[in-house]
Scaffold this active site. Structure first.
Site, PDB file in Angstrom:
ATOM      1  N   ASP A   1      -6.615  -6.704  -1.590  1.00 32.77           N
ATOM      2  CA  ASP A   1      -5.204  -6.905  -1.924  1.00 32.77           C
ATOM      3  C   ASP A   1      -5.007  -7.996  -2.979  1.00 32.77           C
ATOM      4  O   ASP A   1      -4.034  -7.971  -3.732  1.00 32.77           O
ATOM      5  CB  ASP A   1      -4.391  -7.244  -0.664  1.00 32.77           C
ATOM      6  CG  ASP A   1      -4.151  -6.024   0.222  1.00 32.77           C
ATOM      7  OD1 ASP A   1      -4.389  -4.893  -0.255  1.00 32.77           O
ATOM      8  OD2 ASP A   1      -3.740  -6.208   1.386  1.00 32.77           O
TER       9      ASP A   1
ATOM     10  N   HIS B   1       0.810  -1.219   0.000  1.00 29.88           N
ATOM     11  CA  HIS B   1       0.000   0.000   0.000  1.00 29.88           C
ATOM     12  C   HIS B   1       0.846   1.273   0.000  1.00 29.88           C
ATOM     13  O   HIS B   1       1.928   1.305   0.575  1.00 29.88           O
ATOM     14  CB  HIS B   1      -0.896   0.030   1.249  1.00 29.88           C
ATOM     15  CG  HIS B   1      -1.823  -1.149   1.346  1.00 29.88           C
ATOM     16  ND1 HIS B   1      -2.435  -1.530   2.509  1.00 29.88           N
ATOM     17  CD2 HIS B   1      -2.234  -2.029   0.405  1.00 29.88           C
ATOM     18  CE1 HIS B   1      -3.197  -2.594   2.289  1.00 29.88           C
ATOM     19  NE2 HIS B   1      -3.078  -2.918   1.012  1.00 29.88           N
TER      20      HIS B   1
ATOM     21  N   TYR C   1       1.589   1.789  13.549  1.00 32.42           N
ATOM     22  CA  TYR C   1       2.057   2.656  12.471  1.00 32.42           C
ATOM     23  C   TYR C   1       1.969   4.111  12.917  1.00 32.42           C
ATOM     24  O   TYR C   1       0.931   4.513  13.433  1.00 32.42           O
ATOM     25  CB  TYR C   1       1.130   2.599  11.259  1.00 32.42           C
ATOM     26  CG  TYR C   1       0.934   1.287  10.579  1.00 32.42           C
ATOM     27  CD1 TYR C   1       1.709   0.943   9.478  1.00 32.42           C
ATOM     28  CD2 TYR C   1      -0.073   0.416  10.989  1.00 32.42           C
ATOM     29  CE1 TYR C   1       1.489  -0.247   8.814  1.00 32.42           C
ATOM     30  CE2 TYR C   1      -0.286  -0.773  10.329  1.00 32.42           C
ATOM     31  CZ  TYR C   1       0.502  -1.106   9.245  1.00 32.42           C
ATOM     32  OH  TYR C   1       0.281  -2.282   8.586  1.00 32.42           O
TER      33      TYR C   1
ATOM     34  N   LYS D   1       6.038   6.596   6.819  1.00 32.03           N
ATOM     35  CA  LYS D   1       5.426   5.634   7.742  1.00 32.03           C
ATOM     36  C   LYS D   1       6.500   5.077   8.641  1.00 32.03           C
ATOM     37  O   LYS D   1       7.590   4.736   8.168  1.00 32.03           O
ATOM     38  CB  LYS D   1       4.888   4.441   6.933  1.00 32.03           C
ATOM     39  CG  LYS D   1       3.417   4.341   6.782  1.00 32.03           C
ATOM     40  CD  LYS D   1       3.047   3.129   5.936  1.00 32.03           C
ATOM     41  CE  LYS D   1       1.895   3.486   5.027  1.00 32.03           C
ATOM     42  NZ  LYS D   1       1.431   2.361   4.222  1.00 32.03           N
TER      43      LYS D   1
HETATM   44  C1  TDO Z   1      -5.373   2.018   6.080  1.00 34.02           C
HETATM   45  C2  TDO Z   1      -6.688   2.521   6.688  1.00 34.02           C
HETATM   46  C3  TDO Z   1      -7.844   1.795   6.502  1.00 34.02           C
HETATM   47  N1  TDO Z   1      -9.005   2.256   7.015  1.00 34.02           N
HETATM   48  C4  TDO Z   1     -10.221   1.432   6.838  1.00 34.02           C
HETATM   49  C5  TDO Z   1     -10.510   1.017   5.420  1.00 34.02           C
HETATM   50  C6  TDO Z   1     -11.103  -0.378   5.600  1.00 34.02           C
HETATM   51  O1  TDO Z   1     -12.496  -0.276   5.858  1.00 34.02           O
HETATM   52  C7  TDO Z   1     -10.452  -0.924   6.841  1.00 34.02           C
HETATM   53  C8  TDO Z   1      -9.293  -1.887   6.549  1.00 34.02           C
HETATM   54  O2  TDO Z   1      -8.429  -1.252   5.618  1.00 34.02           O
HETATM   55  P1  TDO Z   1      -7.332  -2.071   4.826  1.00 34.02           P
HETATM   56  O3  TDO Z   1      -7.909  -3.363   4.369  1.00 34.02           O
HETATM   57  O4  TDO Z   1      -6.742  -1.164   3.811  1.00 34.02           O
HETATM   58  O5  TDO Z   1      -6.278  -2.374   6.005  1.00 34.02           O
HETATM   59  P2  TDO Z   1      -4.787  -2.900   5.830  1.00 34.02           P
HETATM   60  O6  TDO Z   1      -4.731  -3.851   4.690  1.00 34.02           O
HETATM   61  O7  TDO Z   1      -4.304  -3.392   7.113  1.00 34.02           O
HETATM   62  O8  TDO Z   1      -4.013  -1.562   5.444  1.00 34.02           O
HETATM   63  C9  TDO Z   1      -2.737  -1.333   5.960  1.00 34.02           C
HETATM   64  O9  TDO Z   1      -1.822  -2.155   5.251  1.00 34.02           O
HETATM   65  C10 TDO Z   1      -0.467  -1.956   5.567  1.00 34.02           C
HETATM   66  C11 TDO Z   1       0.362  -2.823   4.637  1.00 34.02           C
HETATM   67  C12 TDO Z   1      -0.065  -0.518   5.579  1.00 34.02           C
HETATM   68  O10 TDO Z   1       1.026  -0.127   5.155  1.00 34.02           O
HETATM   69  C13 TDO Z   1      -1.029   0.404   6.268  1.00 34.02           C
HETATM   70  O11 TDO Z   1      -0.661   1.769   6.084  1.00 34.02           O
HETATM   71  C14 TDO Z   1      -2.415   0.159   5.776  1.00 34.02           C
HETATM   72  O12 TDO Z   1      -2.507   0.515   4.402  1.00 34.02           O
HETATM   73  O13 TDO Z   1      -9.991   0.214   7.572  1.00 34.02           O
HETATM   74  C15 TDO Z   1      -9.072   3.422   7.742  1.00 34.02           C
HETATM   75  O14 TDO Z   1     -10.168   3.822   8.217  1.00 34.02           O
HETATM   76  N2  TDO Z   1      -7.930   4.127   7.952  1.00 34.02           N
HETATM   77  C16 TDO Z   1      -6.735   3.714   7.448  1.00 34.02           C
HETATM   78  O15 TDO Z   1      -5.690   4.386   7.657  1.00 34.02           O
END
Ligand code: TDO
Length: 186
Positions: free
Chosen positions: A171, A65, A135, A75
């Site tokens: 993903d 991401h 993070y 980050k």
């Molecule tokens: C990343 C993020 C997601 N969300 C929401 C969107 C979704 O409904 C839920 C889960 O999101 P994701 O599936 O994208 O979560 P995730 O796959 O854990 O995303 C994370 O992955 C790693 C590798 C990173 O580097 C992080 O910065 C972040 O992108 O949370 C937020 O509200 N704030 C955030 O900062």
């Protein structure tokens, strides 16, 4: 007294951070972040958001991401429970290491973190059950600026240590890179 050691990696700007806890019979006390120390290795913007995740299964992958400008973010990634193989991919257009990746094992035990500058994609694979990550981000989450690479993109050839046990629907469906991808201009 030094609370951190900073180690450069083969990707310019990507820094491995070794926390140096102060231990006694009770356990330890550890500085987790320091604006002054981190500023010396390039983290000059203030922290805008802090996030926490839990991943149950060993072998799970999250990533890769990033956020596009104007929400490109630095980050600071740490694993505070369990152990992960943490990976950053250089997406900076003019970088000599454009599209190279680098991985490090971060764990609760080794007290290491990765400081990932803006212009990188990030992801990880869990090496144990029930891994928790913290993070720190220099920009807030911006859904409309989210970008991603496929963790199994053949152009990247990330050497994940384990077979992928779980990956989110999102993903799993990121497009693979093609020659049109020029990288990020920050
Ligand atoms: C990343 C993020 C997601 N969300 C929401 C969107 C979704 O409904 C839920 C889960 O999101 P994701 O599936 O994208 O979560 P995730 O796959 O854990 O995303 C994370 O992955 C790693 C590798 C990173 O580097 C992080 O910065 C972040 O992108 O949370 C937020 O509200 N704030 C955030 O900062």
């Amino acid at each position: 007294m030094k609370r951190f050691d900073f180690f450069p990696t083969p990707l310019p700007g990507l820094t491995l951070v070794q926390r140096k806890p102060i231990e006694d019979s009770r356990g330890f006390f550890s500085r987790f972040f320091c604006a002054e120390d981190f500023g010396r290795v390039g983290l000059t913007r203030p922290i805008a958001q802090m996030n926490h995740s839990l991943t149950h299964l060993k072998g799970s992958v999250r990533g890769m991401h990033f956020q596009y400008p104007p929400f490109a973010e630095d980050k600071f990634v740490s694993c505070v429970r369990g152990s992960i193989f943490d990976v950053a991919v250089d997406l900076r257009k003019e970088s000599p290491t454009f599209l190279h990746w680098h991985g490090e094992i971060l764990s609760a035990d080794n007290q290491r973190s990765l400081l990932i500058p803006a212009g990188f994609a990030h992801g990880f694979q869990t090496l144990a059950r029930d891994c928790e990550l913290l993070y720190l981000h220099t920009m807030p989450y911006a859904h409309d600026c989210e970008g991603a690479l496929h963790a199994l993109d053949p152009l990247l050839e990330i050497a994940w240590p384990l077979p992928i046990a779980e990956i989110s629907e999102r993903d799993r469906t990121h497009p693979m890179l093609n020659s049109q991808f020029e990288g990020l201009t920050l």
